[in-house]
Design a protein around this motif. Structure first.
Motif, PDB file in Angstrom:
ATOM      1  N   ASP A   1      36.554  40.246  31.263  1.00  0.00           N
ATOM      2  CA  ASP A   1      35.428  40.493  32.319  1.00  0.00           C
ATOM      3  C   ASP A   1      35.499  39.323  33.337  1.00  0.00           C
ATOM      4  OD1 ASP A   1      32.537  40.772  33.445  1.00  0.00           O
ATOM      5  OD2 ASP A   1      32.156  41.887  31.746  1.00  0.00           O
TER       6      ASP A   1
ATOM      7  N   ASP B   1      32.957  38.412  35.201  1.00  0.00           N
ATOM      8  CA  ASP B   1      31.558  37.665  35.275  1.00  0.00           C
ATOM      9  C   ASP B   1      31.873  36.518  34.625  1.00  0.00           C
ATOM     10  OD1 ASP B   1      29.067  36.626  34.597  1.00  0.00           O
ATOM     11  OD2 ASP B   1      28.165  38.625  35.347  1.00  0.00           O
TER      12      ASP B   1
ATOM     13  N   ARG C   1      31.217  36.266  30.290  1.00  0.00           N
ATOM     14  CA  ARG C   1      32.554  35.893  29.353  1.00  0.00           C
ATOM     15  C   ARG C   1      32.017  34.530  28.724  1.00  0.00           C
ATOM     16  NH1 ARG C   1      35.579  35.659  33.619  1.00  0.00           N
ATOM     17  NH2 ARG C   1      35.779  33.558  33.363  1.00  0.00           N
TER      18      ARG C   1
ATOM     19  N   ASP D   1      35.577  44.845  30.254  1.00  0.00           N
ATOM     20  CA  ASP D   1      34.292  45.334  31.428  1.00  0.00           C
ATOM     21  C   ASP D   1      35.349  46.674  32.217  1.00  0.00           C
ATOM     22  OD1 ASP D   1      32.316  45.814  33.198  1.00  0.00           O
ATOM     23  OD2 ASP D   1      32.935  44.087  34.242  1.00  0.00           O
TER      24      ASP D   1
ATOM     25  N   LEU E   1      36.713  45.742  36.774  1.00  0.00           N
ATOM     26  CA  LEU E   1      37.382  44.548  36.775  1.00  0.00           C
ATOM     27  C   LEU E   1      38.025  44.520  38.159  1.00  0.00           C
ATOM     28  CD1 LEU E   1      39.482  44.603  33.465  1.00  0.00           C
ATOM     29  CD2 LEU E   1      37.461  43.218  34.302  1.00  0.00           C
TER      30      LEU E   1
ATOM     31  N   GLY F   1      38.899  49.046  33.676  1.00  0.00           N
ATOM     32  CA  GLY F   1      38.884  48.802  32.290  1.00  0.00           C
ATOM     33  C   GLY F   1      39.762  49.799  31.256  1.00  0.00           C
TER      34      GLY F   1
ATOM     35  N   THR G   1      30.174  48.744  30.229  1.00  0.00           N
ATOM     36  CA  THR G   1      29.673  49.221  31.454  1.00  0.00           C
ATOM     37  C   THR G   1      28.396  49.555  31.743  1.00  0.00           C
ATOM     38  OG1 THR G   1      30.457  50.892  33.279  1.00  0.00           O
ATOM     39  CG2 THR G   1      30.436  51.462  31.064  1.00  0.00           C
TER      40      THR G   1
ATOM     41  N   LYS H   1      25.775  48.122  29.673  1.00  0.00           N
ATOM     42  CA  LYS H   1      25.204  47.155  30.143  1.00  0.00           C
ATOM     43  C   LYS H   1      23.746  47.332  30.581  1.00  0.00           C
ATOM     44  CE  LYS H   1      29.215  44.622  32.022  1.00  0.00           C
ATOM     45  NZ  LYS H   1      29.695  44.009  33.327  1.00  0.00           N
TER      46      LYS H   1
END
Length: 124
Positions: free
Chosen positions: A15, A17, A21, A59, A62, A67, A87, A108
Protein backbone atom coordinates in the motif's frame (compact mmCIF):
# COMPACT_ATOMS: atom_id res chain seq x y z
CA UNK A 1 7.08 -31.28 15.37
CA UNK A 2 4.16 -29.09 16.41
CA UNK A 3 1.74 -27.01 14.42
CA UNK A 4 3.22 -24.00 12.61
CA UNK A 5 2.65 -20.75 14.45
CA UNK A 6 1.19 -17.62 12.93
CA UNK A 7 4.73 -16.24 12.96
CA UNK A 8 5.60 -18.91 10.37
CA UNK A 9 3.04 -17.35 8.04
CA UNK A 10 3.93 -14.04 6.47
CA UNK A 11 1.45 -11.33 5.56
CA UNK A 12 2.76 -9.18 2.72
CA UNK A 13 1.18 -5.71 2.71
CA UNK A 14 1.42 -3.51 -0.40
CA UNK A 15 0.00 0.00 0.00
CA UNK A 16 1.36 3.43 -0.86
CA UNK A 17 -0.28 5.00 2.21
CA UNK A 18 2.49 5.13 4.82
CA UNK A 19 0.09 5.42 7.77
CA UNK A 20 -2.08 2.49 6.66
CA UNK A 21 0.95 0.33 5.98
CA UNK A 22 2.42 1.09 9.41
CA UNK A 23 -0.94 0.53 11.10
CA UNK A 24 -1.43 -2.86 9.43
CA UNK A 25 2.13 -3.88 10.27
CA UNK A 26 1.55 -2.97 13.92
CA UNK A 27 -1.88 -4.59 14.27
CA UNK A 28 -0.93 -7.78 12.43
CA UNK A 29 2.28 -7.97 14.44
CA UNK A 30 0.28 -7.79 17.67
CA UNK A 31 -1.85 -10.68 16.37
CA UNK A 32 1.35 -12.71 15.98
CA UNK A 33 1.89 -12.54 12.23
CA UNK A 34 5.21 -11.88 10.57
CA UNK A 35 4.59 -8.84 8.36
CA UNK A 36 6.51 -7.44 5.41
CA UNK A 37 5.46 -4.14 3.88
CA UNK A 38 5.98 -2.55 0.49
CA UNK A 39 5.11 0.98 -0.69
CA UNK A 40 4.47 -0.02 -4.30
CA UNK A 41 4.09 -3.05 -6.54
CA UNK A 42 7.57 -2.90 -8.03
CA UNK A 43 9.11 -3.26 -4.55
CA UNK A 44 7.25 -6.53 -4.03
CA UNK A 45 8.12 -7.78 -7.51
CA UNK A 46 11.78 -7.00 -6.84
CA UNK A 47 11.78 -9.04 -3.61
CA UNK A 48 13.60 -12.28 -4.43
CA UNK A 49 12.77 -13.91 -1.07
CA UNK A 50 8.99 -14.26 -1.16
CA UNK A 51 7.59 -16.72 1.38
CA UNK A 52 6.03 -20.03 0.41
CA UNK A 53 3.31 -19.68 3.05
CA UNK A 54 1.31 -16.58 3.85
CA UNK A 55 -0.99 -14.14 2.13
CA UNK A 56 -1.07 -10.82 0.32
CA UNK A 57 -2.93 -7.66 1.24
CA UNK A 58 -2.75 -5.37 -1.77
CA UNK A 59 -4.26 -1.94 -2.35
CA UNK A 60 -5.97 -1.69 -5.74
CA UNK A 61 -4.71 1.86 -6.31
CA UNK A 62 -0.94 1.78 -6.31
CA UNK A 63 1.26 4.45 -7.92
CA UNK A 64 2.94 2.07 -10.37
CA UNK A 65 0.21 -0.48 -11.21
CA UNK A 66 -3.21 -1.73 -10.16
CA UNK A 67 -3.36 -4.22 -7.31
CA UNK A 68 -4.96 -6.90 -9.50
CA UNK A 69 -2.25 -6.34 -12.08
CA UNK A 70 0.39 -6.91 -9.38
CA UNK A 71 -1.32 -10.11 -8.23
CA UNK A 72 -1.49 -11.31 -11.84
CA UNK A 73 2.23 -10.67 -12.32
CA UNK A 74 3.02 -12.61 -9.16
CA UNK A 75 0.93 -15.53 -10.33
CA UNK A 76 2.71 -15.51 -13.68
CA UNK A 77 5.86 -16.04 -11.62
CA UNK A 78 4.21 -19.02 -9.87
CA UNK A 79 3.67 -17.08 -6.61
CA UNK A 80 0.30 -18.49 -5.53
CA UNK A 81 -0.23 -16.81 -2.17
CA UNK A 82 -3.90 -16.11 -1.43
CA UNK A 83 -4.71 -12.42 -1.85
CA UNK A 84 -6.94 -9.76 -0.36
CA UNK A 85 -7.52 -6.65 -2.43
CA UNK A 86 -8.34 -3.53 -0.42
CA UNK A 87 -10.21 -0.77 -2.19
CA UNK A 88 -12.85 1.85 -1.67
CA UNK A 89 -15.97 1.78 -3.82
CA UNK A 90 -15.25 -1.37 -5.84
CA UNK A 91 -17.15 -1.43 -9.11
CA UNK A 92 -19.04 -4.48 -10.26
CA UNK A 93 -16.39 -4.90 -13.00
CA UNK A 94 -13.62 -4.92 -10.38
CA UNK A 95 -15.55 -7.40 -8.24
CA UNK A 96 -15.92 -9.71 -11.25
CA UNK A 97 -12.21 -9.41 -12.14
CA UNK A 98 -11.27 -10.18 -8.54
CA UNK A 99 -13.64 -13.15 -8.41
CA UNK A 100 -12.20 -14.57 -11.63
CA UNK A 101 -8.69 -14.15 -10.20
CA UNK A 102 -9.76 -15.83 -6.92
CA UNK A 103 -8.99 -12.64 -4.99
CA UNK A 104 -11.01 -11.54 -1.97
CA UNK A 105 -12.05 -7.87 -1.68
CA UNK A 106 -12.20 -5.92 1.56
CA UNK A 107 -13.60 -2.41 1.25
CA UNK A 108 -11.94 0.66 2.76
CA UNK A 109 -12.41 1.87 5.33
CA UNK A 110 -12.36 -1.60 6.75
CA UNK A 111 -12.92 -2.98 10.18
CA UNK A 112 -9.81 -4.86 11.30
CA UNK A 113 -11.97 -7.75 12.50
CA UNK A 114 -13.18 -8.35 8.94
CA UNK A 115 -9.63 -8.25 7.64
CA UNK A 116 -8.38 -10.64 10.35
CA UNK A 117 -11.23 -13.03 9.60
CA UNK A 118 -10.24 -13.14 5.91
CA UNK A 119 -6.55 -13.59 6.75
CA UNK A 120 -7.36 -16.42 9.18
CA UNK A 121 -9.48 -18.16 6.54
CA UNK A 122 -6.70 -17.88 3.98
CA UNK A 123 -3.94 -19.10 6.25
CA UNK A 124 -5.66 -22.27 7.48
Amino acid sequence: MGQPSQQDKVVLVVDDDDALRASLEFILGIEGYAVRTYAHGRALLDDKELPADGCLIVDQRLPDMEGLQLIDRLRQREVRLPAILITSNPTSALRLRAQLADVSIVEKPFVTGTLFQRITQMLK
